[in-house]
Scaffold this active site. Structure first.
Site, short mmCIF file in Angstrom:
data_model
loop_
_atom_site.label_atom_id
_atom_site.label_comp_id
_atom_site.label_asym_id
_atom_site.label_seq_id
_atom_site.Cartn_x
_atom_site.Cartn_y
_atom_site.Cartn_z
N SER A 30 -55.40 18.80 27.56
CA SER A 30 -55.10 18.51 26.16
C SER A 30 -56.18 17.60 25.56
O SER A 30 -55.91 16.56 25.00
CB SER A 30 -53.71 17.89 26.03
OG SER A 30 -53.59 16.79 26.90
N ARG A 64 -42.39 6.29 23.08
CA ARG A 64 -42.83 6.96 21.85
C ARG A 64 -41.64 7.59 21.16
O ARG A 64 -40.82 8.23 21.81
CB ARG A 64 -43.89 8.02 22.16
CG ARG A 64 -44.76 8.35 20.95
CD ARG A 64 -45.84 9.36 21.30
NE ARG A 64 -47.02 8.76 21.91
CZ ARG A 64 -48.12 9.44 22.19
NH1 ARG A 64 -48.20 10.73 21.91
NH2 ARG A 64 -49.15 8.85 22.75
N GLU A 96 -57.75 15.91 31.31
CA GLU A 96 -56.53 16.72 31.18
C GLU A 96 -56.81 17.75 30.09
O GLU A 96 -57.56 17.49 29.15
CB GLU A 96 -55.32 15.86 30.86
CG GLU A 96 -55.40 15.05 29.59
CD GLU A 96 -54.18 14.17 29.37
OE1 GLU A 96 -53.25 14.16 30.19
OE2 GLU A 96 -54.16 13.48 28.34
N ASP A 112 -59.10 12.23 17.63
CA ASP A 112 -57.73 12.19 17.10
C ASP A 112 -57.47 10.80 16.51
O ASP A 112 -58.33 9.91 16.59
CB ASP A 112 -56.72 12.60 18.18
CG ASP A 112 -56.56 11.60 19.29
OD1 ASP A 112 -57.45 10.74 19.46
OD2 ASP A 112 -55.54 11.65 20.02
N LYS A 123 -58.33 8.21 29.09
CA LYS A 123 -59.12 9.15 28.29
C LYS A 123 -59.75 8.41 27.12
O LYS A 123 -59.18 7.44 26.61
CB LYS A 123 -58.27 10.32 27.84
CG LYS A 123 -56.99 9.99 27.12
CD LYS A 123 -56.23 11.28 26.85
CE LYS A 123 -54.95 11.06 26.09
NZ LYS A 123 -53.85 10.57 26.94
N SER A 138 -50.79 8.11 18.90
CA SER A 138 -51.91 9.02 19.11
C SER A 138 -51.96 10.13 18.05
O SER A 138 -52.12 9.86 16.87
CB SER A 138 -51.84 9.59 20.53
OG SER A 138 -53.03 10.28 20.84
N ASP A 185 -56.08 8.00 17.21
CA ASP A 185 -56.33 6.75 17.96
C ASP A 185 -57.59 6.86 18.81
O ASP A 185 -57.87 6.01 19.65
CB ASP A 185 -55.12 6.35 18.81
CG ASP A 185 -54.86 7.32 19.95
OD1 ASP A 185 -55.15 8.53 19.78
OD2 ASP A 185 -54.38 6.90 21.02
N ASP A 232 -58.63 8.62 21.32
CA ASP A 232 -58.69 8.74 22.78
C ASP A 232 -58.89 10.19 23.21
O ASP A 232 -59.05 10.46 24.40
CB ASP A 232 -57.46 8.12 23.46
CG ASP A 232 -56.16 8.86 23.19
OD1 ASP A 232 -56.12 9.70 22.26
OD2 ASP A 232 -55.16 8.60 23.90
N ARG A 233 -58.89 11.12 22.24
CA ARG A 233 -59.11 12.52 22.61
C ARG A 233 -60.19 13.11 21.69
O ARG A 233 -60.48 12.58 20.63
CB ARG A 233 -57.81 13.31 22.48
CG ARG A 233 -56.71 12.69 23.32
CD ARG A 233 -55.47 13.53 23.42
NE ARG A 233 -55.14 14.14 22.17
CZ ARG A 233 -54.52 15.31 22.05
NH1 ARG A 233 -54.18 15.98 23.12
NH2 ARG A 233 -54.23 15.81 20.87
#
Length: 585
Positions: free
Chosen positions: A399, A36, A397, A295, A411, A138, A297, A299-300
């Site tokens: 976050s 990243r 997690e 978010d 996630k 992300s 992408d 995944d959260r």
């Protein structure tokens, strides 16, 4: 790429030698979420060339690991990021990733449209591919992009794969014939689009964790969803439909992809109320009580709920985990047969996350395990447990990354959004809000009050100096014995593998030399960790007071936690001396 070539030529013409050195004299390395960096020219940036090089290295490594690579193929997905100044977009980088492999005769499952990150690990398992890549950064700032790698088991790669791939990248830096040919995606008979099959199969699998479909169809609760200018809108709509809900109301200004993330100062829903402004105002207008935010992408997941007196509560990742942990265990208990053995049930969390699942596990009899920070460690461990006949209900997690069920070994904000909606609908029938249920959980299993924040630090040598000082505090090779007025009981340093709480003084968690992470356990029950971020220039701190059920003086615990954090910042991080930038709220 003419744009990135021009960037380097301009730097050269203007004698910008330091910046040229910064861009050209180091390579990308695998952090907690793959490769990243900022988009732009240079070997430590994300651009056409570094993605081609990374994929060539991947090809070389996978060819060595899998004799059936040409039969099983490779999955490629992407989000909606892009940058005009380097003509770099996630879609173009995904096409170049595919081109490298197609030119070598490898079948590629390339999604025809942007997808949530969890679709890639899900597709790798469903299609029995050897690996997959998701082009995404992300929730990072708009300038960034990334290259996230999943292994055949559907989990992100961990050591030694990451190091071996980097070695292979070093051996394949010159682009091969065909590597630049992104048109191969259209012309090759080896390209397949898995979008329809995977989307349908994912939504079907999602129903395995739906326990109150009939109730969902009747609920009067309204939900607002924001996809933060990213990929989430279509997929969250489908997930709600799979659970029997009416569609959530989208935030119109944030519904469609926008690589500039133009309505938020940063595209990270973790930042709380300041970035959820549009969602909360729409919720008030629509009389909706619950807001779910995925978010960019998807995944959260962030969640906010309207409280009495008209104020909003934005739940922390640790608070949401308490709710998810309670809900997934309760659902398992209600729906499992009499023969089901609680001793074969597991939940997991990263070591910097709340210990609330540990408290629930102790009381209810299931197993709880900790991993290093990063979902790559959780995914791999969950796969091991499943292969050994265990049942994993939930992992997280702090976050705001949650894994409900095991269809995806990463996630997943899409599944988490619809599970929280079902939980809220169920609680509504009991005249309870999510916040009230959270209090009940804490009263039953003990209050777990936590706080997480960070400082920005753009100078790696300062970060190193801060952590080295902690390892040589009062004298060489000695850790602090107290922090201000608070005595320290144990120290664990995962960077060096030291743990004073173990008889042999060795950390049970694997050593992680590439990142800094030290955990302090205080005499008063507080556990605090200082670590560097794997994806951003941050020093993060995590602190939690874990109380037994009988110690329910929440205010006292909150005040004590705050005092410990203040001591930690003043004595260990020394922001003004070290030039650290406080997180702006």
């Amino acid at each position: 790429n003419p744009k990135t070539k021009e960037q380097i030529e301009n730097l050269l013409r203007n004698g910008m030698n330091k910046e040229l050195r910064d861009r050209l004299c180091c390579r990308l390395t695998f952090g907690t979420a793959g490769l990243r960096s900022a988009m732009g020219a240079g070997f430590c940036y994300i651009n056409d060339l570094t993605v081609i090089q990374s994929t060539q290295g991947m090809y070389k490594y996978l060819e060595r690991c899998f004799s059936d690579f040409k039969q099983r193929g490779f999955v490629v997905g992407y989000d909606t990021r892009g940058q005009v100044t380097s003509s770099c977009s996630s879609k173009r980088l995904a096409k170049l990733t595919a081109a490298v492999l197609l030119a070598k005769g490898i079948p590629v499952y390339l999604f025809s449209k942007y997808v949530p990150t969890p679709f890639v690990p899900y597709a790798v398992q469903q299609l029995k591919a050897v690996a997959g890549v998701m082009i995404t950064a992300s929730h990072n700032r708009k300038e960034d992009n990334g290259y996230k790698v999943y292994w055949e088991n559907g989990a992100q790669i961990t050591s030694p794969h990451d190091k071996e791939i980097l070695k292979c990248i070093e051996e394949c830096v010159e682009p091969w014939n065909g590597s630049w040919n992104e048109n191969l995606v259209e012309t090759s008979h080896l390209t397949q689009d898995p979008l329809e099959e995977i989307s349908k199969s994912y939504m079907e699998d999602l129903k395995k964790i739906c326990y109150h479909r009939e109730l969902n169809t009747k609920t009067n609760l309204k939900f607002i969803h924001t996809s933060f200018h990213g990929v989430g809108h279509d997929y969250v709509q489908l997930a709600f439909k799979a659970f029997g809900f009416k569609p959530p109301i989208p935030v119109p200004e944030q519904k469609d992809p926008d690589p500039d993330f133009s309505t938020v100062k940063c595209p990270n829903p973790e930042e709380g109320e300041s970035v959820l402004e549009l969602s909360l105002r729409l919720a008030e207008k629509e009389s909706a009580r619950v807001v779910v935010a995925t978010d960019p992408d998807a995944d959260r997941l962030a969640v906010a709920e309207l409280q009495e007196h008209g104020r909003w509560k934005v739940f922390t990742g640790n608070e949401l985990a308490a709710l998810f942990g309670w809900w997934m265990f309760r659902s398992w208990k209600v729906n499992s047969s009499k023969e089901a053995d609680v001793k074969s049930v597991y939940m997991l969390a990263t070591t910097v996350s709340s210990k609330i699942l540990k408290a629930i596990a102790l009381k209810e009899g299931f197993h709880f395990e900790e991993t290093l920070p990063g979902f790559k460690w959780i995914g791999s461990r969950v796969k091991d447990l499943l292969d050994n006949g265990k049942e994993v209900l939930f992992a997280f997690e702090e976050s705001i990354g949650f894994m409900c069920g095991t269809s995806v070994l990463d996630k997943d904000g899409v599944s988490a959004a619809v599970v929280i909606a079902e939980m809220a609908s169920y609680l509504e029938t009991k005249n309870l809000t999510l916040a009230q249920q959270l209090t009940e959980i804490y009263e039953m299993y003990g209050y777990h009050i936590s706080k997480t924040s960070y400082f920005l630090c753009y100078d790696p040598s300062t970060i190193k100096r801060i952590f080295e000082k902690l390892r040589n505090f009062d004298s060489p090779k000695s850790y602090p014995k107290s922090c201000g007025a608070y005595d320290i009981l144990h120290v664990r340093d995962v960077t060096t593998g030291y743990d004073s709480s173990q008889l042999n003084k060795k950390s049970v968690l694997p050593v992680s030399k590439n990142s800094q992470m030290i955990t302090f356990t205080f005499q008063n029950g507080c556990v605090a960790t200082l670590r560097t971020s794997g994806t951003e220039p941050k020093i993060k701190y995590y602190a939690e007071m874990c109380a037994r059920p009988e110690r329910s003086d929440k205010t006292f615990l909150e005040e004590l936690l705050q005092k410990v954090i203040e001591a930690l910042i003043k004595n260990f991080l020394e922001p003004s001396k070290n030039g650290l930038i406080w997180r702006s709220v």
